[in-house]
Design an enzyme around this catalytic site. Structure first.
Site, PDB file in Angstrom:
ATOM      1  N   GLU A 396      76.232 107.558  50.411  1.00  0.00           N
ATOM      2  CA  GLU A 396      77.401 107.432  49.886  1.00  0.00           C
ATOM      3  C   GLU A 396      77.374 108.074  48.413  1.00  0.00           C
ATOM      4  O   GLU A 396      78.217 108.863  47.953  1.00  0.00           O
ATOM      5  CB  GLU A 396      78.297 106.287  49.602  1.00  0.00           C
ATOM      6  CG  GLU A 396      77.379 104.985  49.258  1.00  0.00           C
ATOM      7  CD  GLU A 396      76.644 104.225  50.479  1.00  0.00           C
ATOM      8  OE1 GLU A 396      75.588 104.693  50.945  1.00  0.00           O
ATOM      9  OE2 GLU A 396      76.852 103.261  50.458  1.00  0.00           O
ATOM     10  N   ARG A 532      82.562 101.204  39.871  1.00  0.00           N
ATOM     11  CA  ARG A 532      82.592 101.946  38.470  1.00  0.00           C
ATOM     12  C   ARG A 532      83.558 103.292  38.938  1.00  0.00           C
ATOM     13  O   ARG A 532      84.382 103.553  38.063  1.00  0.00           O
ATOM     14  CB  ARG A 532      81.174 102.515  38.274  1.00  0.00           C
ATOM     15  CG  ARG A 532      81.043 103.601  37.271  1.00  0.00           C
ATOM     16  CD  ARG A 532      79.870 103.733  36.875  1.00  0.00           C
ATOM     17  NE  ARG A 532      79.426 104.987  35.929  1.00  0.00           N
ATOM     18  CZ  ARG A 532      78.433 105.279  35.190  1.00  0.00           C
ATOM     19  NH1 ARG A 532      77.691 104.158  35.138  1.00  0.00           N
ATOM     20  NH2 ARG A 532      78.325 106.134  34.243  1.00  0.00           N
TER      21      ARG A 532
END
Length: 711
Positions: A396, A532
């Site tokens: 990812e 984040r």
């Protein structure tokens, strides 16, 4: 225990088995009564193991036959059809036969009924079905719901159906298979409501409406009628067949690796197209039926909260399950193309990830932007102080870095000339700089839950949890311990290995010389990095000098999806974040699993990572341990390569279009610090983690970023 007791126990258990099949015993001769007749009672001779039954005395003292009462097994309570419901509302209606046409073997009847002064007609292969369709039309005329079941609910009547749709009885009978389907007797029964290979998904496939634009975008949505429970012991194909007999299922496609095939079936119901996918045609057919039941009849077969999609807070342009399944198929299909139908040695992988872009409401126009694999990080001794090595090769993370290349290419396309501006996904922002066009959305697909907080508490598919042996009821409770200290903790990946460990309170700063001398190089988990991105955006600090924050619209998991754990890991644990700069927010994307959960990838994880971005001719293969390819060349995704792209765009963007004024950047580190709003948002994020007691973010040694641009 004496011998007599043992014999009694043995005979008792045998008696139970025999009683179970009494009705099925064929008569041995003419003197033996058949099913339902008197059964002669044993006198105990002949070495029979069955227990003696008590004799009933007749008036003359002789024994007589005791009649065996046949137990009636109550069948499932079916939902009332339109004919029954209309008769309750308007008793005594007369149905008239208007015509009968067609050949003898395929007649077509037309029936009519008069309700409230209006005549309604219905047609069908039998008079009964023609009457049913006429009744449905009559109901629709004075009830503002799309079908009979909803009309029934709207008028205050409820269907009291006690069902257990997860029981072992919910398997397919052979008579419902298509001609090309061969039932596999060795297959275990699947359960509606699970999320594994042999089962149904959280909410099943949901079909695309015939209209390309969802009604929710043009008008306020109508209140959704409450769903009613389905008949027990019946699978979606059986239920749909009763509601709409004679439907034809079409086989659309077959894809996937040999051990993880995915089939797609479709069906048309009331003019709407529905499709479903599964590891075999039987499951795909069932999911297509499940999709139709959910949309046309508001019949939802799985209400387990943790397997339902978690909807986004923003504008939802697509139906959740349709989008999730489409994104999954696109990424898997592209990976198949890039690896010669998975025959390439580089098709071996543990985790597959990809980014898909949609530019409107129709998922058929979706485009794969990036595809990647990988599960490992760089070994500390191979760190680069010139930005030439990839630190994190988890799939990812690599997909997001590949997306950055695409964003740079789209910015350059916009800056070429006015003609190309229309082709770019960017447009000028009234606030300065650039922003995405309104309909452009990015969707992240990961074949399994991201490492760290999202995965640590959902190691198994939900179908394996909450199984009670006495009821066979598959229940999956929500997180039983949401307030445990371990929930939401920041975690770091293990150098040159797999898995994560919680951060230490004193490990927020890593030093270059410490790592080179043998200290473990720590890399934040994928769950933490995606969280984040949900605050600072996926564009990163350098691109934020040109463009407004960009967020993922959805995060889709191919397996190990658990709504509670994933939503906590992605954004809930930092819901206390505050004082974010303008345009920055706590993004809450759509979270969803897929209908046909990916099979677990057994075996040892390969030591390489594959990446591809739209426009690339071939894949790039990177050694995850060194962060470079097998010949020692830097990756096209490394910091230095992306910094070169940034410098090129910076030279083309007029100063008045910069969101942050930066004149002559000297180093990569200084260029990143120039994105002041981005850095402020990142600082707020780190503070939110600390205030929530989840630990301190661990950053790489600063020496990694102290390099300059070298063409």
């Amino acid at each position: 225990m004496d011998i007599e007791d043992e014999e009694n126990m043995s005979s008792s258990s045998t008696d139970i088995k025999e009683n179970r099949n009494l009705d099925n015993m064929p008569p041995k001769d003419s003197s033996t009564p058949g099913p339902g007749e008197g059964i002669p009672l044993s006198n105990g001779g002949g070495g029979s193991t069955s227990r003696k039954r008590p004799l009933e005395e007749g008036s003359n003292g002789h024994s007589k036959y005791r009649l065996k009462k046949r137990r009636k097994t109550p069948g499932p309570v079916l939902p009332k059809n339109a004919l029954m419901q209309l008769n309750e509302i308007k008793p005594g209606l007369q149905y008239m036969l208007l015509s009968q046409t067609g050949p003898v073997h395929a007649p077509l009847f037309v029936m009519s009924v008069e309700v409230n002064g209006q005549v309604f007609e219905g047609s069908g292969p039998t008079k009964k079905k023609a009457k049913l369709h006429a009744a449905e039309k009559a109901l629709r005329s004075f009830v503002q719901f799309p079908n009979a079941s909803e009309a029934h609910l709207a008028m205050g009547r409820t269907l009291s159906v006690n069902t257990d749709f997860t029981s072992d009885q919910a398997d397919f009978p052979d008579t419902l298979f298509n001609g090309f389907e061969t039932p596999d007797k060795s297959e275990p029964p699947f359960y509606v409501g699970s999320n594994g290979d042999d089962s149904f998904s959280s909410s099943g496939d949901v079909s695309l409406s015939a209209s390309p634009v969802p009604a929710s975008l043009t008008q306020p949505p109508l209140p959704i009628p409450p769903p009613f429970p389905p008949p027990s012991g019946k699978n979606p194909v059986m239920i749909l067949n009763e509601l709409r007999p004679g439907l034809k299922y079409d086989f659309l496609s077959e894809s996937g690796e040999s051990h993880a095939k995915s089939f797609v079936m479709s069906v048309v119901v009331d003019g709407q197209f529905f499709e479903g996918s599964g590891r075999n045609k039987k499951l795909a057919k069932a999911r297509a039926a499940q999709s139709a039941l959910a949309t046309v009849f508001n019949l939802h077969l799985d209400q387990t909260p943790s397997r339902q999609p978690v909807l986004s807070e923003g504008l939802q342009l697509h139906l959740p399950q349709v989008l999730a399944d489409a994104v999954s198929r696109l990424v898997l299909g592209k990976f198949s193309d890039l690896t010669d139908n998975f025959s390439s040695p580089h098709a071996r992988r543990k985790v597959l990830s990809g980014v898909v872009m949609t530019t409107g409401t129709d998922v058929k126009d979706a485009k794969v932007i990036s595809v990647s694999t990988g599960t490992k990080c760089i070994n500390g001794e191979y760190m680069s102080d010139r930005g030439l090595a990839l630190n994190d090769c988890h799939a990812e993370i690599i997909s997001r870095r590949s997306l950055l290349r695409f964003l740079y290419a789209q910015l350059e396309l916009y800056l070429n000339n006015k003609e190309d501006q229309k082709k770019s996904i960017f447009q000028k922002s009234e606030r300065g700089g650039f922003r995405l066009k309104d309909t452009v959305q990015f969707h992240l697909y990961i074949s399994t839950s991201p490492c760290g907080d999202a995965r640590i508490f959902s190691p198994h598919e939900p179908v394996l949890e909450g199984m009670t042996p006495d009821s066979h009821q598959l229940t999956e409770p929500a997180d039983r311990h949401p307030n445990r200290k371990a929930r939401g903790q920041l975690r770091t990946k293990i150098e040159s290995g797999e898995g994560t460990i919680p951060v230490r309170s004193n490990a927020s700063i890593q030093t270059w010389d410490g790592v080179l001398q043998g200290e473990r190089l720590l890399t934040m988990s994928c769950s933490d990095k995606i969280a984040r991105w949900n605050v600072v955006g996926i564009q990163g600090s350098l691109l934020s000098i040109f463009v407004e924050p960009i967020y993922f619209s959805s995060i889709i998991l191919g397996s190990l999806y658990h709504g509670d754990h994933l939503s906590r890991a992605m954004y809930q644990r930092i819901s206390n974040i505050e004082d974010l700069p303008p345009l920055y927010t706590l993004n809450k994307p759509l979270l969803s699993g897929i209908s046909n959960a990916e099979a677990r990838q057994p075996g040892k994880a390969p030591n390489f990572s594959v990446n591809w971005t739209v426009g690339d001719a071939t894949i790039e293969v990177i050694n995850a341990t060194t962060g470079k390819d097998e010949l020692g060349r830097p990756s096209r995704l490394c910091k230095h390569a992306l910094y070169c792209r940034w410098m090129r765009v910076h030279g083309k963007v007029p100063p008045h279009l910069l969101r942050t004024k930066i004149t002559k950047p000297t180093t990569y580190h200084e260029s990143k610090l120039a994105a002041r709003e981005y850095q402020a948002a990142k600082a707020r994020l780190f503070t939110a983690f600390i205030k929530a007691g989840l630990g301190a973010w661990v950053e790489k040694p600063t020496e990694q970023d102290q390099f300059s641009f070298t063409p």
